[in-house]
Design a protein around this motif. Structure first.
Motif, PDB file in Angstrom:
ATOM      1  N   SER A 133     -22.476   6.185  30.440  1.00  0.00           N
ATOM      2  CA  SER A 133     -23.847   6.211  30.957  1.00  0.00           C
ATOM      3  C   SER A 133     -24.849   6.508  29.854  1.00  0.00           C
ATOM      4  O   SER A 133     -25.963   5.963  29.851  1.00  0.00           O
ATOM      5  N   ASN A 134     -24.486   7.356  28.910  1.00  0.00           N
ATOM      6  CA  ASN A 134     -25.400   7.702  27.824  1.00  0.00           C
ATOM      7  C   ASN A 134     -25.537   6.590  26.786  1.00  0.00           C
ATOM      8  O   ASN A 134     -26.617   6.387  26.229  1.00  0.00           O
ATOM      9  N   LEU A 135     -24.454   5.870  26.546  1.00  0.00           N
ATOM     10  CA  LEU A 135     -24.537   4.766  25.594  1.00  0.00           C
ATOM     11  C   LEU A 135     -25.427   3.646  26.117  1.00  0.00           C
ATOM     12  O   LEU A 135     -26.043   2.914  25.330  1.00  0.00           O
ATOM     13  N   GLY A 136     -25.525   3.512  27.414  1.00  0.00           N
ATOM     14  CA  GLY A 136     -26.301   2.420  27.985  1.00  0.00           C
ATOM     15  C   GLY A 136     -27.797   2.646  28.054  1.00  0.00           C
ATOM     16  O   GLY A 136     -28.561   1.710  28.307  1.00  0.00           O
ATOM     17  N   ILE A 137     -28.238   3.860  27.792  1.00  0.00           N
ATOM     18  CA  ILE A 137     -29.650   4.178  28.043  1.00  0.00           C
ATOM     19  C   ILE A 137     -30.395   4.581  26.770  1.00  0.00           C
ATOM     20  O   ILE A 137     -31.515   5.088  26.830  1.00  0.00           O
ATOM     21  N   VAL A 138     -29.807   4.328  25.612  1.00  0.00           N
ATOM     22  CA  VAL A 138     -30.403   4.767  24.340  1.00  0.00           C
ATOM     23  C   VAL A 138     -31.771   4.133  24.116  1.00  0.00           C
ATOM     24  O   VAL A 138     -32.767   4.823  23.858  1.00  0.00           O
ATOM     25  N   GLU A 139     -31.851   2.794  24.196  1.00  0.00           N
ATOM     26  CA  GLU A 139     -33.126   2.113  23.930  1.00  0.00           C
ATOM     27  C   GLU A 139     -34.189   2.512  24.948  1.00  0.00           C
ATOM     28  O   GLU A 139     -35.358   2.714  24.585  1.00  0.00           O
ATOM     29  N   LEU A 140     -33.795   2.619  26.207  1.00  0.00           N
ATOM     30  CA  LEU A 140     -34.759   2.993  27.241  1.00  0.00           C
ATOM     31  C   LEU A 140     -35.351   4.374  26.956  1.00  0.00           C
ATOM     32  O   LEU A 140     -36.573   4.580  27.056  1.00  0.00           O
ATOM     33  N   THR A 141     -34.512   5.326  26.580  1.00  0.00           N
ATOM     34  CA  THR A 141     -35.007   6.676  26.291  1.00  0.00           C
ATOM     35  C   THR A 141     -35.925   6.672  25.072  1.00  0.00           C
ATOM     36  O   THR A 141     -36.982   7.324  25.076  1.00  0.00           O
ATOM     37  N   LEU A 142     -35.537   5.945  24.044  1.00  0.00           N
ATOM     38  CA  LEU A 142     -36.399   5.847  22.859  1.00  0.00           C
ATOM     39  C   LEU A 142     -37.753   5.228  23.211  1.00  0.00           C
ATOM     40  O   LEU A 142     -38.804   5.706  22.752  1.00  0.00           O
ATOM     41  N   ALA A 143     -37.742   4.199  24.026  1.00  0.00           N
ATOM     42  CA  ALA A 143     -38.992   3.549  24.415  1.00  0.00           C
ATOM     43  C   ALA A 143     -39.880   4.486  25.227  1.00  0.00           C
ATOM     44  O   ALA A 143     -41.110   4.491  25.077  1.00  0.00           O
ATOM     45  N   ILE A 144     -39.272   5.303  26.072  1.00  0.00           N
ATOM     46  CA  ILE A 144     -40.042   6.281  26.858  1.00  0.00           C
ATOM     47  C   ILE A 144     -40.691   7.296  25.917  1.00  0.00           C
ATOM     48  O   ILE A 144     -41.868   7.644  26.044  1.00  0.00           O
TER      49      ILE A 144
END
Length: 578
Positions: free
Chosen positions: A50-61
């Motif tokens: 779950s954490n590997l899949g959300i890296v770009e989204l978190t950075l963009a936020i």
């Protein structure tokens, strides 16, 4: 971009101006973050895919919004590792005592405005935060990240239903990775498939929100365009983001991704999970999985129900092999329980597999729909007792105490694999509600003789010559106490409820009665035994060993037991001091 490998990534990022980074630099940073997450989860265990899949989204936020002034909420929280890194927290001691928690923690950082350990709570919480913001005349954004399976839970449905008349802005990001802990099920999964294929957003538009569908969750261009549009909008916006769960680790693929949701320590280079049990041991979940399979084969009308935890509870193979005798209802624990009640009304036996900490959500359903109807429903309560590094929200220590106070519900906990088989045989023929609890750990494979289980019966495992000390023990610790302790009377309370009053009455002339239960709080079984002894006019000394009625912080199970002097050595030292 250059990252000093001699400095922890969380410290290295403190000198980086994230908002000024180009998309190319963000892609490079994403790779560094993924490697850092893989390295530390391999060492400590944790929620990897779950954490590997959300890296770009978190950075963009982080690039788009002003955190922590703006409030970022992660539903459940097991996808917040990138968020923790960007807010200056190291993963070197992830989920270890004294280290960074695996979930959001309000007392850990001002960046963690919200915390939860179970799913589908974030939209309701975000709405409450939004209303408070506007009542207080404050100015900040609220960004809620929720998964495509979490949003299908009843609590999230209730919040979505309330959105139509809710005039306070928030941003809801649906992280659609086509997965829950296991594969997603139900109509919402079909609806998201339609959105992916056609951009149909009609359902969410009925909620009175603007909708941005089908955003590539690994494209900084698409993410920033969507987030900026939502940020400048004056009304609630729902952003549908497609991500790949487990992205960036070569040993995770679409066929095994569920197995990498939450993992024990593993070898990074081979992807092999470290063996944590001995050759003569078996996981408790495996013990009951085998018993369940025998039941499904032999009882054509039995039904096994789960709420998305089939893989970690070791029963996924049963749902594959026996699709007409099993139902995975997804993240819908309350539905699972009342569904079981309806099935049992005809006299057919229903079995419900669920984590202890998730069972808490179903208190009302067990009370009204199971206990009052008093039908044949057996609960298999996995991860009962301490669970270690998952921390405060996941310790399975409260179910025993609330079930003790429900009419018609019996509660039992076997001490080894042989007794589990005996108990399960009893359960198959028992036509009333029964809760079978078992821990997160393993048990030695025993070959002791079988014995017939009778409702409420306790067993005298050892009997001393004198009447000085009687110990009443619960669950798997009983065998260890039997090996370690001499010159005491040892009682194994197979049934926590009903209690064996005949055995209790036989102990009334003992000087000391000690109740040892490290799988529940002191106010549960130990307290009930004490009350019963006092009703019987017991005049000796009573000592209760149980977990505190508190939210127990992370650490290994061994460390947690030592923290509260419930480890075997501390208990033996107490016995010797009498």
């Amino acid at each position: 971009m250059e990252i000093n490998e001699n400095i922890d990534l969380s410290d290295a990022l403190k000198s980086i101006q994230l908002k000024e980074m180009t998309n190319e630099e963000l892609v490079d940073l994403s790779n560094h973050i993924r490697e850092y997450i893989i390295d530390n989860v391999a060492k400590n265990g944790g929620h990897l895919a779950s954490n590997l899949g959300i890296v770009e989204l978190t950075l963009a936020i982080y690039k788009t919004f002003d955190l922590p002034k703006d409030k970022l909420l992660f539903d459940v929280g097991h996808q917040c590792y990138t968020h923790k890194i960007l807010s200056g927290r190291s993963l070197k001691k992830l989920r270890q005592e004294g280290g960074t928690d695996g979930f959001q923690r309000r007392d850990e950082s001002e960046y963690d405005y919200f915390e939860a350990g179970h799913s589908s709570t974030s939209i309701s919480s975000a709405m409450g935060i939004a209303l408070a913001r506007d009542v207080n005349n404050q100015d900040y954004e609220i960004i809620d990240v929720i998964g495509d399976s979490s949003i299908a839970n009843g609590l999230a449905f209730e919040a979505l239903n309330n959105l139509l008349d809710f005039k306070h802005k928030l941003i809801i990001i649906i992280n659609d990775n086509k997965m829950s802990i296991a594969k997603p099920v139900g109509a919402f999964n079909k609806m998201f498939e339609k959105i992916r294929n056609t951009n149909d957003k009609s359902l969410f538009e009925f909620l009175g929100c603007d909708v941005i569908p089908n955003v590539d969750g690994h494209s900084f261009v698409e993410l920033q365009n969507a987030l900026n549009k939502a940020k400048t909008n004056d009304k609630t916006t729902i952003i549908h983001v497609n991500t790949i769960k487990g992205k960036g680790y070569k040993y995770i693929n679409e066929f095994n991704v569920s197995s990498w949701h939450s993992v024990k320590p593993f070898d990074k280079d081979s992807g092999i999970i470290h063996k944590l049990i001995g050759d003569n041991e078996i996981l408790w979940s495996s013990v009951y999985s085998k018993l369940l399979e025998t039941m499904l084969i032999e009882d054509e009308k039995s039904l096994l129900i789960a709420a998305s935890t089939t893989i970690p509870s070791g029963i996924e193979n049963l749902f594959i092999k026996y699709p007409y005798k099993t139902k995975d209802v997804g993240i819908a624990e309350e539905h699972a329980v009342t569904f079981a009640s309806g099935y049992a009304l005809s006299g057919n036996h229903a079995y419900v597999s669920m984590y202890s900490s998730f069972l808490q959500r179903t208190y009302d359903q067990i009370n009204h729909d199971i206990a009052r109807n008093n039908g044949p429903v057996t609960f298999l309560i996995d991860k009962a007792g301490l669970v270690g590094s998952d921390g405060e929200s996941h310790q399975g220590i409260f179910d025993e105490s609330f079930l003790l106070n429900m009419p018609n519900v019996a509660i039992a906990m076997a001490k080894d694999n042989v007794e589990a088989e005996d108990l399960f045989k009893f359960a198959r023929n028992y036509s009333h509600p029964l809760a079978i609890r078992y821990p997160f750990t393993s048990t030695k494979i025993m070959n002791n003789p079988h014995r017939e289980v009778t409702l409420g019966k306790w067993y005298i495992e050892k009997e001393a010559n004198d009447k000085k000390i009687a110990v009443i023990s619960v669950g798997p610790k009983t065998n260890v106490l039997s090996e370690k302790l001499n010159n005491i009377t040892l009682i194994h309370a197979l049934f926590v409820k009903p209690m064996d009053e005949k055995v209790l009455s036989s102990l009334l002339d003992y000087e000391n009665i000690i109740v040892y239960d490290c799988f529940g709080i002191t106010e549960g079984f130990p307290f009930h035994v004490q009350n019963k002894l006092l009703e019987m006019n017991y005049k000796g000394r009573i000592k209760l060993f149980g977990l505190p009625n508190a939210y127990i912080k992370k650490g290994t199970i061994e460390d947690q037991e030592k923290r509260y002097k419930l480890d075997i050595q501390s208990f033996i030292s107490y016995i010797k001091s009498i």
